[in-house]
Design a protein around this motif. Structure first.
Motif, PDB file in Angstrom:
ATOM      1  N   VAL A 111     123.276  25.368 -99.544  1.00  0.00           N
ATOM      2  CA  VAL A 111     122.711  24.988 -98.436  1.00  0.00           C
ATOM      3  C   VAL A 111     121.898  23.743 -98.649  1.00  0.00           C
ATOM      4  O   VAL A 111     121.545  23.451 -99.563  1.00  0.00           O
ATOM      5  CB  VAL A 111     121.853  26.093 -97.985  1.00  0.00           C
ATOM      6  N   SER A 112     121.975  22.990 -97.577  1.00  0.00           N
ATOM      7  CA  SER A 112     121.358  21.777 -97.608  1.00  0.00           C
ATOM      8  C   SER A 112     119.609  21.645 -97.871  1.00  0.00           C
ATOM      9  O   SER A 112     118.960  23.007 -97.507  1.00  0.00           O
ATOM     10  CB  SER A 112     121.583  21.078 -96.380  1.00  0.00           C
ATOM     11  N   LEU A 113     119.132  20.754 -98.456  1.00  0.00           N
ATOM     12  CA  LEU A 113     117.745  20.935 -98.561  1.00  0.00           C
ATOM     13  C   LEU A 113     116.832  21.127 -97.127  1.00  0.00           C
ATOM     14  O   LEU A 113     115.920  21.723 -97.349  1.00  0.00           O
ATOM     15  CB  LEU A 113     117.087  19.597 -99.260  1.00  0.00           C
ATOM     16  N   VAL A 114     117.321  20.526 -96.153  1.00  0.00           N
ATOM     17  CA  VAL A 114     116.727  20.525 -94.861  1.00  0.00           C
ATOM     18  C   VAL A 114     116.820  22.119 -94.384  1.00  0.00           C
ATOM     19  O   VAL A 114     115.959  22.753 -93.904  1.00  0.00           O
ATOM     20  CB  VAL A 114     116.846  19.536 -93.667  1.00  0.00           C
ATOM     21  N   ALA A 115     118.107  22.630 -94.512  1.00  0.00           N
ATOM     22  CA  ALA A 115     118.109  24.044 -93.896  1.00  0.00           C
ATOM     23  C   ALA A 115     117.481  24.924 -94.834  1.00  0.00           C
ATOM     24  O   ALA A 115     116.867  26.124 -94.489  1.00  0.00           O
ATOM     25  CB  ALA A 115     119.625  24.417 -94.022  1.00  0.00           C
ATOM     26  N   THR A 116     117.280  24.766 -96.273  1.00  0.00           N
ATOM     27  CA  THR A 116     116.856  25.566 -97.137  1.00  0.00           C
ATOM     28  C   THR A 116     115.010  25.475 -96.936  1.00  0.00           C
ATOM     29  O   THR A 116     114.274  26.508 -96.751  1.00  0.00           O
ATOM     30  CB  THR A 116     116.730  24.950 -98.710  1.00  0.00           C
ATOM     31  N   SER A 117     114.696  24.598 -96.420  1.00  0.00           N
ATOM     32  CA  SER A 117     113.181  24.341 -95.840  1.00  0.00           C
ATOM     33  C   SER A 117     113.170  24.986 -94.927  1.00  0.00           C
ATOM     34  O   SER A 117     112.004  25.780 -94.658  1.00  0.00           O
ATOM     35  CB  SER A 117     112.860  22.799 -96.027  1.00  0.00           C
ATOM     36  N   VAL A 118     113.929  25.057 -93.686  1.00  0.00           N
ATOM     37  CA  VAL A 118     113.789  25.686 -92.455  1.00  0.00           C
ATOM     38  C   VAL A 118     113.808  27.077 -92.665  1.00  0.00           C
ATOM     39  O   VAL A 118     113.047  28.022 -92.226  1.00  0.00           O
ATOM     40  CB  VAL A 118     114.917  25.195 -91.416  1.00  0.00           C
ATOM     41  N   ILE A 119     114.650  27.615 -93.549  1.00  0.00           N
ATOM     42  CA  ILE A 119     114.930  28.982 -93.827  1.00  0.00           C
ATOM     43  C   ILE A 119     113.591  29.669 -94.580  1.00  0.00           C
ATOM     44  O   ILE A 119     112.878  30.665 -94.249  1.00  0.00           O
ATOM     45  CB  ILE A 119     116.270  29.381 -94.890  1.00  0.00           C
ATOM     46  N   GLN A 120     112.947  28.595 -95.482  1.00  0.00           N
ATOM     47  CA  GLN A 120     111.830  29.077 -96.222  1.00  0.00           C
ATOM     48  C   GLN A 120     110.581  29.168 -95.316  1.00  0.00           C
ATOM     49  O   GLN A 120     109.848  30.227 -95.286  1.00  0.00           O
ATOM     50  CB  GLN A 120     111.606  28.286 -97.441  1.00  0.00           C
TER      51      GLN A 120
END
Length: 70
Positions: free
Chosen positions: A38-47
């Motif tokens: 998963v992209s860094l932005v998506a990872t951040s949003v998920i977290q």
């Protein structure tokens, strides 16, 4: 300023519970997102989403516990 000891106890316990929960949740989410590439932005949003949900549920449960306790 006078400190309300019951409120301070609740706050410290709530933060402590959050601290204990945050490491395994963060680690698990990072491993999952890495595995799924998963992209860094998506990872951040998920977290952020998961931590917000966990925080609301945690705070609700702590508040109910202290309210029932008296």
């Amino acid at each position: 300023m006078k400190i309300d000891k019951d409120s301070m106890e609740e706050a410290v316990n709530d933060v402590g519970i959050g601290l204990v929960l945050s490491f395994p949740i963060s680690y698990g989410l990072l491993k999952l997102c890495s595995y799924l590439d998963v992209s860094l932005v998506a990872t951040s949003v998920i977290q952020v989403s998961v931590f917000t949900l966990v925080a609301v549920v945690r705070k609700y449960m702590v508040r109910v516990y202290y309210k029932e306790r008296g």
